[in-house]
Design a protein around this motif. Sequence first.
Motif, PDB file in Angstrom:
ATOM      1  N   VAL A  34      66.215   4.103  28.867  1.00 51.81           N
ATOM      2  CA  VAL A  34      66.209   4.212  27.405  1.00 51.81           C
ATOM      3  C   VAL A  34      65.064   5.111  26.927  1.00 51.81           C
ATOM      4  N   GLY A  35      63.886   4.909  27.505  1.00 48.42           N
ATOM      5  CA  GLY A  35      62.689   5.604  27.035  1.00 48.42           C
ATOM      6  C   GLY A  35      62.698   7.097  27.311  1.00 48.42           C
ATOM      7  N   ASN A  36      63.361   7.511  28.381  1.00 47.45           N
ATOM      8  CA  ASN A  36      63.434   8.943  28.658  1.00 47.45           C
ATOM      9  C   ASN A  36      64.478   9.647  27.790  1.00 47.45           C
ATOM     10  N   LEU A  37      65.474   8.889  27.341  1.00 46.12           N
ATOM     11  CA  LEU A  37      66.559   9.507  26.560  1.00 46.12           C
ATOM     12  C   LEU A  37      66.282   9.524  25.063  1.00 46.12           C
ATOM     13  N   LEU A  38      65.725   8.441  24.536  1.00 47.06           N
ATOM     14  CA  LEU A  38      65.638   8.301  23.079  1.00 47.06           C
ATOM     15  C   LEU A  38      64.365   8.920  22.526  1.00 47.06           C
ATOM     16  N   ARG A  39      64.518   9.753  21.546  1.00 49.93           N
ATOM     17  CA  ARG A  39      63.399  10.270  20.778  1.00 49.93           C
ATOM     18  C   ARG A  39      63.316   9.525  19.466  1.00 49.93           C
ATOM     19  N   THR A  40      62.362   9.915  18.631  1.00 52.38           N
ATOM     20  CA  THR A  40      62.084   9.233  17.370  1.00 52.38           C
ATOM     21  C   THR A  40      63.315   8.692  16.639  1.00 52.38           C
ATOM     22  N   ASP A  41      64.359   9.502  16.534  1.00 50.62           N
ATOM     23  CA  ASP A  41      65.498   9.053  15.721  1.00 50.62           C
ATOM     24  C   ASP A  41      66.838   9.296  16.407  1.00 50.62           C
ATOM     25  N   THR A  42      66.844   9.327  17.720  1.00 52.22           N
ATOM     26  CA  THR A  42      68.098   9.509  18.450  1.00 52.22           C
ATOM     27  C   THR A  42      69.062   8.367  18.108  1.00 52.22           C
ATOM     28  N   PRO A  43      70.295   8.693  17.651  1.00 59.83           N
ATOM     29  CA  PRO A  43      71.249   7.618  17.360  1.00 59.83           C
ATOM     30  C   PRO A  43      71.780   6.988  18.654  1.00 59.83           C
ATOM     31  N   ALA A  44      71.735   5.657  18.684  1.00 62.26           N
ATOM     32  CA  ALA A  44      72.193   4.943  19.875  1.00 62.26           C
ATOM     33  C   ALA A  44      72.952   3.692  19.466  1.00 62.26           C
ATOM     34  N   VAL A  45      73.953   3.340  20.268  1.00 62.38           N
ATOM     35  CA  VAL A  45      74.686   2.084  20.089  1.00 62.38           C
ATOM     36  C   VAL A  45      74.423   1.222  21.317  1.00 62.38           C
ATOM     37  N   CYS A  46      73.914   0.014  21.078  1.00 63.79           N
ATOM     38  CA  CYS A  46      73.631  -0.906  22.180  1.00 63.79           C
ATOM     39  C   CYS A  46      74.528  -2.125  22.041  1.00 63.79           C
ATOM     40  N   ILE A  47      75.346  -2.350  23.050  1.00 66.74           N
ATOM     41  CA  ILE A  47      76.301  -3.455  23.031  1.00 66.74           C
ATOM     42  C   ILE A  47      75.611  -4.707  23.566  1.00 66.74           C
ATOM     43  N   VAL A  48      75.755  -5.804  22.826  1.00 69.07           N
ATOM     44  CA  VAL A  48      75.023  -7.028  23.178  1.00 69.07           C
ATOM     45  C   VAL A  48      75.960  -8.228  23.233  1.00 69.07           C
ATOM     46  N   ASN A  49      75.996  -8.903  24.377  1.00 69.70           N
ATOM     47  CA  ASN A  49      76.610 -10.233  24.413  1.00 69.70           C
ATOM     48  C   ASN A  49      75.839 -11.163  25.351  1.00 69.70           C
ATOM     49  N   GLY A  50      74.517 -10.981  25.336  1.00 69.36           N
ATOM     50  CA  GLY A  50      73.666 -11.833  26.153  1.00 69.36           C
ATOM     51  C   GLY A  50      72.236 -11.323  26.123  1.00 69.36           C
ATOM     52  N   LYS A  51      71.383 -12.011  26.852  1.00 64.06           N
ATOM     53  CA  LYS A  51      69.940 -11.729  26.819  1.00 64.06           C
ATOM     54  C   LYS A  51      69.586 -10.312  27.278  1.00 64.06           C
ATOM     55  N   PHE A  52      70.285  -9.816  28.285  1.00 61.77           N
ATOM     56  CA  PHE A  52      69.880  -8.522  28.820  1.00 61.77           C
ATOM     57  C   PHE A  52      70.402  -7.369  27.969  1.00 61.77           C
TER      58      PHE A  52
END
Lengths: 365, 365
Positions: B72-90
Amino acid sequence: MTGEELLLMIPGPVPLLPRIREAMSRPMIYHRGEEFGEMYREIVDGLKWIFQTKNDLFVMSGSGTCAMEAAVGNLLRTDTPAVCIVNGKFGERLVEIGHRYSTNVRAVEFEWGGSIELDAVKAAMDEVQPQVVTMVHNETSTGILNPAEAIAKLAREYDALFVLDCITSIGGYNVPIDQWGVDIAITGSQKCLGAPPGISAISISDRAWALMEANSSRRPYYMDLIAYRDSYDKFQTPYTPALPLFFALHEALEVIREEGMVKRIERHRLLADTVRNAIDAMGLSLFPKLNEVSEYSNTVTAVNVPEWLDDASLRAGMRERGVMVAGGQGRLKGRIFRIATMGNITEREVSRTIQALDSTLKEHR
Amino acid sequence: MTGEELLLMIPGPVPLLPRIREAMSRPMIYHRGEEFGEMYREIVDGLKWIFQTKNDLFVMSGSGTCAMEAAVGNLLRTDTPAVCIVNGKFGERLVEIGHRYSTNVRAVEFEWGGSIELDAVKAAMDEVQPQVVTMVHNETSTGILNPAEAIAKLAREYDALFVLDCITSIGGYNVPIDQWGVDIAITGSQKCLGAPPGISAISISDRAWALMEANSSRRPYYMDLIAYRDSYDKFQTPYTPALPLFFALHEALEVIREEGMVKRIERHRLLADTVRNAIDAMGLSLFPKLNEVSEYSNTVTAVNVPEWLDDASLRAGMRERGVMVAGGQGRLKGRIFRIATMGNITEREVSRTIQALDSTLKEHR
């Protein structure tokens, strides 16, 4: 040491005592259970004793560079003013990390292997008015011990936090973190502590916590020290710890306790003296250029490669004789070689090293 | 497995075969030398075979969370749009990491233990137009296998990079990274690979490299993947590797090669089936709620704690019988317990676990 394998006289990874190696072959345990908690607490208490600190202290599952980034990355926000003192590769690394987190990082650079000059540091601090000052205590790349106490005092005068990289000093030197007033101190497992590589330790003062708590948005995640502090309430780490390396560090600390820190520091000094005297007797010269605030390192000795021999032949000759020493790093590649006297090294290994060097030199002279 | 110690049926750290434990007690080697280089290259080649990828792949000295942040940290810059799918802790952890790097991270949340619904993901992607989509393949916290292939396809349609956390799937599942088009895949050592905790692996596609290279200023340092790539030219890591854990992973990959991936995946499936059937036979129920795109996990089975028994008594009873299973995490604490069937676990350990559970239930019923 068994003496069978290649003798690593490099500044980490250091050779491991069999009992420390064997500690790693224990079965895995639950990393959120009591057994781990007790071990972790004993490791932390042992390290606090060696750091001579009452500050919080945690063990991170990552190498020394991980702890360096934890220190810098948790403190520096977008434009936090910082002064980073550089006289070797690892001082430079702190600058590189600083640039990832703040646009206001000033490197105060001295010759690699040259001493730090307090007036130049002061001038930079007058200009930058830093919130954070960083320095490497024992510059592994050049074999020089930097004036930690003096810089700690200076940082306090300017009301700045002091981050001290003690990766190759703690465990082999007297490093009284609280007495000097070091806000963040870090060390690595595979250096003077005599453990395998892969984990590191970091201590954090109350003043440092205050700045971190104000830095809410930009802290790194894996090395978020506030998460480490929260987890320590239950003697846990925030993410799965590198268990076998914790087993080994626990054993390495037991070895240190048995020897005692006073004896251990004296041993490091004596072994380095032996190396330095031998270098002199063989007609070679030490690399660092000292002023009154600097010293030759007792944990790694940097030696100029003699003009009449190239670095590769020198190190190959020693290797053929069963001893590995380190070459120069970065701009010092080919110009110096380095002999480490760290961890649980004894006179026996130092003698073997000196003999291998002497014999190599005689072959080529 | 020796069978003497407490049997860890938790989703990592998994029990280690003696030969893997013993690999760690080898003497240290020079981490910039040929011997390390050869071992590292063999590890990388072995992992590429298991990942079924031709992408670059590296091993990081840090736990799975370290690799998650590297992705995540190498790809995302200040305002890079991202969608993170969540159905649990990880899945949630990937969102937390995302927020440290970009202000434009959209979490698409489903019930913990509930299935991912493609229409909801699509709707979010229409809105956010993400450059990066993240998902956890096997959600360790809930025992559910998420639809990696379908989301990979969706990400490709939106021209977004797909980051897939395979920490508890790779090594126990068929996970064809290149065939599915996963841009960054990560795994941890202490799960289905059967190695000790403390290191992790990450694969990076050419498309992912392109976005990282454009992200010059904000990349994390210790987990800077470009530094990993540069060092791999000489089969080295940028910072000192956790050598004993590399020795162990090398041995663990040899174990996997000897078994073969087809057999290994089938074994994971059979063992999970055995657990699921036993759960059913004992009158307990599985936790996850499935739709047509989700499956029960073959590497960790989440079970509802029966109403007539509390979680603490259940797990204590099993522990008294020599078996440790995991509790629920976060909001699922006390509501579920989890039985892992990962790594080099066999029918023998699964039987012991089922017997311990059965006997505990009978004691309390």
